[in-house]
Design a protein around this motif. Structure first.
Motif, PDB file in Angstrom:
ATOM      1  N   LYS A 189       0.782  -1.207  -0.084  1.00 50.64           N
ATOM      2  CA  LYS A 189       0.080   0.130  -0.100  1.00 50.64           C
ATOM      3  C   LYS A 189       0.978   1.139   0.032  1.00 50.64           C
ATOM      4  N   LEU A 190       1.774   1.154   0.857  1.00 53.43           N
ATOM      5  CA  LEU A 190       2.614   2.392   0.988  1.00 53.43           C
ATOM      6  C   LEU A 190       3.524   2.553  -0.376  1.00 53.43           C
ATOM      7  N   ALA A 191       3.890   1.510  -0.812  1.00 58.91           N
ATOM      8  CA  ALA A 191       4.881   1.353  -2.324  1.00 58.91           C
ATOM      9  C   ALA A 191       3.848   2.019  -3.386  1.00 58.91           C
ATOM     10  N   LYS A 192       2.727   1.882  -3.407  1.00 62.49           N
ATOM     11  CA  LYS A 192       1.962   2.360  -4.457  1.00 62.49           C
ATOM     12  C   LYS A 192       1.968   3.917  -4.274  1.00 62.49           C
ATOM     13  N   LYS A 193       2.151   4.469  -3.169  1.00 60.72           N
ATOM     14  CA  LYS A 193       2.285   6.084  -2.983  1.00 60.72           C
ATOM     15  C   LYS A 193       3.715   6.676  -3.556  1.00 60.72           C
ATOM     16  N   SER A 194       4.490   5.872  -3.569  1.00 62.36           N
ATOM     17  CA  SER A 194       5.945   6.250  -4.044  1.00 62.36           C
ATOM     18  C   SER A 194       6.565   5.380  -4.707  1.00 62.36           C
ATOM     19  N   HIS A 195       6.903   5.314  -6.217  1.00 64.39           N
ATOM     20  CA  HIS A 195       7.700   4.335  -6.902  1.00 64.39           C
ATOM     21  C   HIS A 195       9.172   4.023  -6.506  1.00 64.39           C
ATOM     22  N   SER A 196       9.689   5.039  -5.737  1.00 64.06           N
ATOM     23  CA  SER A 196      10.847   4.957  -5.397  1.00 64.06           C
ATOM     24  C   SER A 196      11.173   4.522  -3.878  1.00 64.06           C
ATOM     25  N   LEU A 197      10.278   4.222  -3.622  1.00 64.41           N
ATOM     26  CA  LEU A 197      10.137   3.512  -2.147  1.00 64.41           C
ATOM     27  C   LEU A 197      11.008   2.342  -1.923  1.00 64.41           C
ATOM     28  N   HIS A 198      11.971   2.486  -0.831  1.00 64.78           N
ATOM     29  CA  HIS A 198      12.826   1.118  -0.392  1.00 64.78           C
ATOM     30  C   HIS A 198      12.896   1.194   1.077  1.00 64.78           C
ATOM     31  N   PRO A 199      12.095   0.165   1.366  1.00 64.23           N
ATOM     32  CA  PRO A 199      11.802  -0.144   3.012  1.00 64.23           C
ATOM     33  C   PRO A 199      13.387  -0.206   3.637  1.00 64.23           C
ATOM     34  N   LEU A 200      13.547   0.259   4.879  1.00 69.79           N
ATOM     35  CA  LEU A 200      14.477   0.533   5.536  1.00 69.79           C
ATOM     36  C   LEU A 200      14.556   0.133   7.101  1.00 69.79           C
ATOM     37  N   SER A 201      15.044  -0.933   7.667  1.00 69.58           N
ATOM     38  CA  SER A 201      14.521  -1.160   8.842  1.00 69.58           C
ATOM     39  C   SER A 201      15.370  -0.276   9.768  1.00 69.58           C
ATOM     40  N   ALA A 202      14.781  -0.209  11.153  1.00 66.08           N
ATOM     41  CA  ALA A 202      15.097   0.830  12.017  1.00 66.08           C
ATOM     42  C   ALA A 202      16.467   0.384  12.804  1.00 66.08           C
ATOM     43  N   LEU A 203      16.931  -0.740  12.426  1.00 68.86           N
ATOM     44  CA  LEU A 203      18.272  -1.127  12.885  1.00 68.86           C
ATOM     45  C   LEU A 203      19.100  -0.747  12.052  1.00 68.86           C
ATOM     46  N   ASP A 204      19.078  -0.752  10.726  1.00 71.85           N
ATOM     47  CA  ASP A 204      20.101  -0.117   9.846  1.00 71.85           C
ATOM     48  C   ASP A 204      19.812   1.097  10.035  1.00 71.85           C
ATOM     49  N   TYR A 205      18.534   1.890  10.026  1.00 70.57           N
ATOM     50  CA  TYR A 205      18.738   3.469  10.068  1.00 70.57           C
ATOM     51  C   TYR A 205      19.294   3.947  11.429  1.00 70.57           C
ATOM     52  N   ALA A 206      19.320   3.047  12.312  1.00 69.11           N
ATOM     53  CA  ALA A 206      20.112   3.615  13.756  1.00 69.11           C
ATOM     54  C   ALA A 206      21.527   4.043  13.403  1.00 69.11           C
ATOM     55  N   ARG A 207      22.172   3.031  12.525  1.00 68.15           N
ATOM     56  CA  ARG A 207      23.353   3.152  12.307  1.00 68.15           C
ATOM     57  C   ARG A 207      23.917   4.576  11.423  1.00 68.15           C
ATOM     58  N   GLU A 208      22.870   5.140  10.872  1.00 69.56           N
ATOM     59  CA  GLU A 208      23.209   6.376  10.371  1.00 69.56           C
ATOM     60  C   GLU A 208      23.339   7.358  11.164  1.00 69.56           C
ATOM     61  N   PRO A 209      24.654   8.036  11.277  1.00 73.99           N
ATOM     62  CA  PRO A 209      24.944   9.157  12.253  1.00 73.99           C
ATOM     63  C   PRO A 209      24.074  10.393  12.203  1.00 73.99           C
ATOM     64  N   ALA A 210      23.894  10.906  13.126  1.00 77.64           N
ATOM     65  CA  ALA A 210      22.764  12.130  13.125  1.00 77.64           C
ATOM     66  C   ALA A 210      23.635  13.336  12.498  1.00 77.64           C
ATOM     67  N   SER A 211      24.827  13.527  12.507  1.00 77.32           N
ATOM     68  CA  SER A 211      25.783  14.238  12.087  1.00 77.32           C
ATOM     69  C   SER A 211      25.835  14.324  10.669  1.00 77.32           C
ATOM     70  N   ALA A 212      25.534  13.181   9.933  1.00 78.94           N
ATOM     71  CA  ALA A 212      25.138  13.238   8.490  1.00 78.94           C
ATOM     72  C   ALA A 212      24.361  14.220   7.979  1.00 78.94           C
ATOM     73  N   LEU A 213      23.328  14.249   8.734  1.00 75.64           N
ATOM     74  CA  LEU A 213      22.078  15.003   8.398  1.00 75.64           C
ATOM     75  C   LEU A 213      22.024  16.537   9.156  1.00 75.64           C
ATOM     76  N   HIS A 214      23.454  16.844   9.503  1.00 74.18           N
ATOM     77  CA  HIS A 214      23.542  18.178   9.935  1.00 74.18           C
ATOM     78  C   HIS A 214      22.933  18.415  11.270  1.00 74.18           C
ATOM     79  N   ILE A 215      22.667  17.496  12.181  1.00 71.97           N
ATOM     80  CA  ILE A 215      21.980  17.591  13.380  1.00 71.97           C
ATOM     81  C   ILE A 215      22.711  16.710  14.284  1.00 71.97           C
ATOM     82  N   ARG A 216      22.650  17.337  15.772  1.00 71.90           N
ATOM     83  CA  ARG A 216      23.389  16.892  16.786  1.00 71.90           C
ATOM     84  C   ARG A 216      24.827  16.848  16.478  1.00 71.90           C
TER      85      ARG A 216
END
Length: 504
Positions: A187-214
């Motif tokens: 259902k969510l994929a239909k709203k965006s053809h470029s949707l790529h699911p990402l687990s919370a575990l994988d996203y937790a490894r993304e450093p906040a500094s890469a987004l210019h916060i914290r």
């Protein structure tokens, strides 16, 4: 941090949370709802999926804050309200020959009641009724606001229906659709053809500094979690997570000395514990705030020794549903001579010194020994109340009226002056920035103390197995383990929450 990152990350279009069988207190639940609401202000969507066979009040409380809620038609939702159970061991101890002997200061300081009574005292019922009533009111009001249903409807759902299939929940407006998780992803994929699911575990490894916060100035977050004792952080098979004063004091001192750290947040979730380590933590906080601002942020529990820590800070933040206060103390011991008799074991002793056996586990206190212990805990109670009076700018008599071991909700504590601000962890961050002279618009870097142990280390540190094929030896060994645990906490003044809450 993950929701904060996702709110500003252009790559993230939506978030799905799965609140399955949440086992946290109502203080943390409030903070979860607050985080979801903050994320929604970014304009992005957040969805809840209730995918367990059965979901319960706490799961739905959090899920209801999302833009939409989904669950399978065949799953079940139970909105049961709030129930608090307290287990009493007096009759069990009588059967195994254990005598619990305890003294306390404060009519509400009834932690030993679990060992010395067979049911709640009127004072314990008074406090628990107030807590349960507030929690129930908050559940009804929060779900009502989140789902645009009237409080009367929610109250009726809880008390007249209670259990719902996924289909019934949808028909009544409690959820928005009946889907399995795979269907929700489609259902969510239909709203965006470029949707790529990402687990919370994988996203937790993304450093906040890469987004210019914290990534700028730093605020230390010292996690003060568990029952207070004098050693290092550990696990106890009966008391659970142990807040090691030695570890926390070292972290406080390290953060206070760091030139990079501009303020300290004490993230407190503690029912209290041993009195001397609590006092040592208080002193360490007093010294730290001479160098930089210290903010106490109470999540679920900041009671007794936990409040002893909090009152040393420059300011105290708690959620409406946090449990704070319990200003009081008790001390006691367990006597095992009856157990030894049942096992055919005998103890003999010689002594020199009238009270050489005051700490013995085979003899109860006599009248003189009771007086000795009573004087010790009375002195600690006086010191505890006096420190609260100075910290909260009240008279001793005013604090004594609020003390007596009484447990208050965060909202009650705010109204009676034991807490400065009602809010969440993010409120504490904003206060820390203001007190440290950091602009509110600046996203500070949070430095956590201590680093968390891995799951396997946590598991191995709390598991012990004893196997013995001889029945009587097994019983003796098992009772000896219980005795070892109990003896660690007896004969010591304890500033501990007077009950353990389990909300059903």
């Amino acid at each position: 941090d993950d929701l904060e990152k996702a709110a500003v990350d252009d790559r993230i279009e939506a978030v799905v949370i799965r609140p399955d069988l949440l086992q946290v207190g109502f203080g943390k639940l409030e903070e979860m709802v607050a985080m979801i609401r903050k994320f929604r202000r970014s304009g992005k969507k957040i969805y809840a999926y209730l995918g367990a066979d059965m979901s319960f009040t706490r799961d739905y409380y959090v899920a209801s804050a999302c833009d939409s809620v989904f669950m399978p038609a065949e799953a079940n939702l139970f909105l049961t309200g709030v129930r608090s159970e307290v287990t009493f061991y007096k009759d069990f101890f009588n059967k195994v020959g254990v005598k619990a002997q305890f003294l306390h200061i404060g009519k509400y300081k009834n932690a030993p009641d679990s060992y010395t009574r067979d049911r709640m005292s009127p004072y314990q019922k008074e406090v628990l009724n107030a807590i349960v009533n507030q929690y129930y009111k908050d559940i009804v009001q929060t779900i009502s606001e989140n789902r645009c249903l009237s409080p009367k409807q929610i109250d009726r759902f809880i008390n007249q229906k209670t259990g719902f299939s996924g289909s019934e929940a949808k028909a009544l407006g409690l959820i928005d659709g009946n889907l399995f998780y795979a269907q929700l992803k489609k259902k969510l994929a239909k709203k965006s053809h470029s949707l790529h699911p990402l687990s919370a575990l994988d996203y937790a490894r993304e450093p906040a500094s890469a987004l210019h916060i914290r990534n700028k100035r730093r605020i230390a977050v010292i996690n003060c979690v568990g029952t207070i004792y004098g050693g290092s952080e550990s696990e106890n098979p009966m008391l659970g997570k142990m807040l090691g004063a030695k570890t926390i004091i070292a972290n406080i001192q390290k953060a206070a000395k760091s030139r990079l750290v501009k303020a300290i947040i004490l993230r407190i979730d503690s029912p209290g514990g041993a009195s001397l380590p609590s006092a040592a933590l208080w002193q360490a906080i007093i010294e730290a705030k001479k160098k930089k601002p210290v903010i106490a942020s109470v999540s679920d529990l900041g009671a007794s020794g936990g409040y002893y820590m909090a009152m040393a800070a420059d300011t105290i933040v708690a959620t409406p549903n946090s449990l704070v206060g319990s200003i009081g103390i008790f001390a006691g011991k367990f006597v095992f001579n009856g157990t030894y008799d049942k096992l055919g074991m005998n103890v003999d002793a010689v002594q020199k010194g009238r009270h050489a056996g005051i700490f013995s586990v085979t003899k109860p206190w006599d009248k003189e020994e009771k007086k000795i212990i009573q004087n010790i805990i009375q002195e600690f109670y006086h010191e505890f109340v006096s420190k609260v009076a100075r910290a909260r700018h009240k008279t001793y008599e005013e604090v004594d009226q609020l003390a007596q071991g009484h447990v208050w909700t965060g909202l009650q504590a705010f109204h009676n002056g034991l807490v400065d601000t009602i809010g969440t962890f993010y409120t504490a961050i904003n206060l820390a920035k203001r007190m440290a002279g950091i602009p509110q618009s600046e996203s500070v870097r949070l430095v956590n103390y201590p680093r968390k142990k891995s799951f396997m280390n946590e598991l191995l540190s709390s598991v012990g197995v004893v196997i013995n094929h001889r029945r009587h030896q097994w019983v003796a060994d098992a009772l000896n383990q219980v005795k070892t645990i109990l003896v660690q906490w007896q004969n010591k003044p304890l500033a501990l929450l007077p009950f353990r809450l389990e909300f059903k």
